[in-house]
Motif scaffolding. Structure first.
Motif, PDB file in Angstrom:
ATOM      1  N   LEU A 244     -10.297  -4.563  11.294  1.00  0.00           N
ATOM      2  CA  LEU A 244     -10.835  -4.613  12.649  1.00  0.00           C
ATOM      3  C   LEU A 244     -10.586  -5.986  13.267  1.00  0.00           C
ATOM      4  CD1 LEU A 244     -14.244  -2.813  11.982  1.00  0.00           C
ATOM      5  CD2 LEU A 244     -12.214  -1.834  13.068  1.00  0.00           C
ATOM      6  N   ASP A 245     -10.404  -5.989  14.562  1.00  0.00           N
ATOM      7  CA  ASP A 245     -10.164  -7.238  15.287  1.00  0.00           C
ATOM      8  C   ASP A 245     -11.467  -8.036  15.356  1.00  0.00           C
ATOM      9  OD1 ASP A 245      -9.613  -9.289  17.043  1.00  0.00           O
ATOM     10  OD2 ASP A 245      -8.689  -8.007  18.567  1.00  0.00           O
TER      11      ASP A 245
ATOM     12  N   GLY B  73     -20.646   3.439   6.884  1.00  0.00           N
ATOM     13  CA  GLY B  73     -19.265   3.189   7.231  1.00  0.00           C
ATOM     14  C   GLY B  73     -18.999   1.741   7.563  1.00  0.00           C
ATOM     15  N   VAL B  74     -17.756   1.471   7.942  1.00  0.00           N
ATOM     16  CA  VAL B  74     -17.327   0.115   8.278  1.00  0.00           C
ATOM     17  C   VAL B  74     -17.645  -0.206   9.731  1.00  0.00           C
ATOM     18  CG1 VAL B  74     -15.294  -1.352   8.576  1.00  0.00           C
ATOM     19  CG2 VAL B  74     -15.557   0.017   6.495  1.00  0.00           C
ATOM     20  N   SER B  75     -17.306   0.701  10.649  1.00  0.00           N
ATOM     21  CA  SER B  75     -17.439   0.405  12.070  1.00  0.00           C
ATOM     22  C   SER B  75     -18.829   0.682  12.617  1.00  0.00           C
ATOM     23  CB  SER B  75     -16.410   1.209  12.867  1.00  0.00           C
ATOM     24  OG  SER B  75     -16.601   2.597  12.653  1.00  0.00           O
ATOM     25  N   SER B  76     -19.631   1.466  11.924  1.00  0.00           N
ATOM     26  CA  SER B  76     -20.955   1.836  12.428  1.00  0.00           C
ATOM     27  C   SER B  76     -21.919   0.665  12.321  1.00  0.00           C
ATOM     28  CB  SER B  76     -21.485   3.058  11.674  1.00  0.00           C
ATOM     29  OG  SER B  76     -21.171   2.989  10.301  1.00  0.00           O
ATOM     30  N   PRO B  77     -22.845   0.527  13.280  1.00  0.00           N
ATOM     31  CA  PRO B  77     -23.618  -0.716  13.396  1.00  0.00           C
ATOM     32  C   PRO B  77     -24.859  -0.812  12.537  1.00  0.00           C
ATOM     33  CG  PRO B  77     -24.083   0.703  15.268  1.00  0.00           C
ATOM     34  CD  PRO B  77     -23.013   1.399  14.474  1.00  0.00           C
ATOM     35  N   HIS B  78     -25.382   0.305  12.027  1.00  0.00           N
ATOM     36  CA  HIS B  78     -26.713   0.265  11.418  1.00  0.00           C
ATOM     37  C   HIS B  78     -26.717   0.451   9.904  1.00  0.00           C
ATOM     38  CE1 HIS B  78     -28.135   0.441  15.503  1.00  0.00           C
ATOM     39  NE2 HIS B  78     -27.638   1.651  15.692  1.00  0.00           N
TER      40      HIS B  78
ATOM     41  N   LYS C 229     -17.225  -6.072   6.454  1.00  0.00           N
ATOM     42  CA  LYS C 229     -17.227  -4.801   5.725  1.00  0.00           C
ATOM     43  C   LYS C 229     -15.805  -4.268   5.582  1.00  0.00           C
ATOM     44  CE  LYS C 229     -20.341  -2.533   8.247  1.00  0.00           C
ATOM     45  NZ  LYS C 229     -21.210  -1.403   8.675  1.00  0.00           N
ATOM     46  N   GLY C 230     -15.051  -4.327   6.674  1.00  0.00           N
ATOM     47  CA  GLY C 230     -13.697  -3.803   6.641  1.00  0.00           C
ATOM     48  C   GLY C 230     -12.809  -4.526   5.647  1.00  0.00           C
ATOM     49  N   VAL C 231     -12.833  -5.847   5.671  1.00  0.00           N
ATOM     50  CA  VAL C 231     -11.997  -6.630   4.765  1.00  0.00           C
ATOM     51  C   VAL C 231     -12.320  -6.281   3.317  1.00  0.00           C
ATOM     52  CG1 VAL C 231     -11.516  -8.956   3.936  1.00  0.00           C
ATOM     53  CG2 VAL C 231     -11.624  -8.511   6.398  1.00  0.00           C
ATOM     54  N   ARG C 232     -13.597  -6.224   2.997  1.00  0.00           N
ATOM     55  CA  ARG C 232     -13.993  -5.947   1.613  1.00  0.00           C
ATOM     56  C   ARG C 232     -13.590  -4.545   1.174  1.00  0.00           C
ATOM     57  NH1 ARG C 232     -19.874  -4.355  -0.653  1.00  0.00           N
ATOM     58  NH2 ARG C 232     -19.264  -4.111  -2.829  1.00  0.00           N
ATOM     59  N   TRP C 233     -13.946  -3.534   1.977  1.00  0.00           N
ATOM     60  CA  TRP C 233     -13.753  -2.162   1.542  1.00  0.00           C
ATOM     61  C   TRP C 233     -12.307  -1.713   1.646  1.00  0.00           C
ATOM     62  CZ3 TRP C 233     -16.817   0.702  -1.319  1.00  0.00           C
ATOM     63  CH2 TRP C 233     -18.144   0.288  -1.463  1.00  0.00           C
TER      64      TRP C 233
END
Length: 440
Positions: free
Chosen positions: A297-298, A211-216, A309-313
């Motif tokens: 995401l901020d 995912g986008v927000s998940s760290p690993h 990741k967020g910007v790209r996806w």
């Protein structure tokens, strides 16, 4: 489903006839310009052209809506009431008592209901106790369906383990007693789905991609082995026929989920024509969560990796969804509210389904009403304004068929009725005392 067995308290049987309204019933049929709608207690007894109102329906209190438009209560099939949206930090829950987090959840549910969403499917966070409290009218909120938690492998989208070993998801987001989110084998998956059934889940949420927000992880990664996805689908089918929603962004995760037979693909950013055709053949749903893709995401409150990741996806998502819709993939409205999207702005998704996905305004309304109800398995209760269905409705002064984006403005949602009771009446259009209030 467990939520359908809970008996709403208080069931006044006085009949109220709404007339002088424009009816959009959620079926996709043309609107009825001079319509009437008869409510008896929590249900609709009749809806249609005023001239065809059958005689002999019995006495009713009359209420003229002055030509305003009435739509079914809208359904958001992908929310997270346990998450704060852009105004807060999800990890703040690490420092809060569950009782305090509960109060914040209640406020988010109230705001969501008052802005036009009468049914919501929470795909990670709240447990079945919130559903019961809403069903018994202890608290105001949309009719709830819950997955309780989300399942993935270690280093998958459900893995928010912090550097010190604390499970951030279990401590900061889900509530005590919720089944753990991480599964390591096929046997683990089968047992965990049964745990969710025992916890009262209405559906099973799995993360088949990163995912986008998940760290690993990364969205391109496969978040669950295919055999584990198949096990989840099999167990969910065996235990009450629960639908399975798959968080799936990258192609490997989408492919594995589609071919394992999940009910819905959540996000589906990397769908291609081959997989779209398979989804059409299988009757699987896409929940594109476009509103979330407009809210990056901020960067001040997230890691550079997550922001990138967020910007790209998000850009990939917006380029993909129109092709999915034109291929005939079934679309249901969902917003991912609670992550980058604030609670209560859910109906902004309708305008995006038109502007980005290419749906007509009527198709967008259907995606957020009858199609969403079918996906959630509550189409026998809600999703359309027809005799026998729950009296869930939204009154607006906008014309959704010429300016659907107006529904995203709370000021244009004049009134919301859920099960024949007033959740909010901003403009006084329903008249004092004509319909009862939702909560005592």
């Amino acid at each position: 489903m467990s939520s359908l067995g809970e008996t709403p308290v208080g069931d006044p049987r006085e009949r109220v006839l709404l007339q002088g309204l424009r009816l959009i019933d959620g079926t996709g049929r043309d609107p009825v310009s001079d319509a009437a709608l008869l409510i008896e207690g929590p249900v609709i007894r009749w809806a249609g052209p005023a001239l065809l109102l059958p005689p002999g329906l019995g006495p009713a209190r009359l209420l003229d809506l002055g030509g305003r438009t009435v739509c079914p209560g809208f359904i958001d099939t992908h929310v997270h009431f346990a998450l704060p949206g852009p105004a807060g930090d999800p990890l703040q829950g690490l420092f809060e008592l569950p009782s305090y987090r509960t109060l914040k959840v209640l406020e988010r549910m109230r705001v969501t209901l008052e802005n036009g969403v009468t049914t919501a499917r929470d795909l990670m966070g709240v447990d079945a106790g919130f559903r019961r409290a809403v069903a018994e009218r202890k608290v105001p909120g949309p009719r709830l369906l819950v997955s309780v938690t989300m399942l993935s492998q270690r280093a998958g989208h459900a893995d928010f383990t912090l550097a010190g070993g604390i499970d951030g998801l279990a401590v900061a987001v889900t509530f005590p007693g919720s089944p753990p989110s991480l599964v390591g084998s096929v046997d683990d998956m089968r047992a965990r789905v049964r745990d969710l059934v025992a916890a009262g889940a209405d559906c099973v949420k799995i993360a088949t991609s990163g995912g986008v927000s998940s760290p690993h992880d990364q969205p391109e990664w496969l978040g669950l082995r295919p055999e584990m996805i198949r096990a989840a689908v099999e167990e969910a089918a065996a235990y009450g026929g629960l639908p399975v929603a798959a968080h799936a962004i990258g192609r490997p995760g989408i492919e594995a989920a589609v071919r394992a037979g999940v009910t819905s693909i959540e996000h589906g950013y990397a769908l291609d024509d081959e997989l779209r055709a398979e989804m059409v053949e299988r009757g699987q749903y896409l929940v594109p969560t476009l509103l979330e893709t407009t809210q990056d995401l901020d960067p001040a409150r997230t890691s550079p990796t997550a922001y990138e990741k967020g910007v790209r996806w998000h850009r990939i998502a917006q380029e993909s969804v129109a092709r999915s819709a034109s291929a005939g993939v079934r679309i249901a409205m969902g917003t991912d509210s609670g992550l980058a999207v604030g609670h209560g702005s859910n109906l902004r998704e309708l305008g995006l389904l038109v502007d980005i996905a290419g749906l007509t305004p009527m198709e967008a309304i259907v995606a957020a009403t009858s199609e969403a109800a079918r996906l959630c398995g509550v189409d026998d209760i809600t999703g359309t304004l027809e005799a026998g269905k729950a009296a869930d409705l939204v009154v607006t002064d906008a014309d959704p068929l010429t300016g659907i984006a107006a529904l995203g403005d709370p000021a244009r949602i004049l009134a919301v009725v859920k099960e024949g009771r007033i959740a909010v009446d901003r403009a006084g259009v329903l008249g004092e005392g004509v319909l009862p209030a939702l909560c005592p």
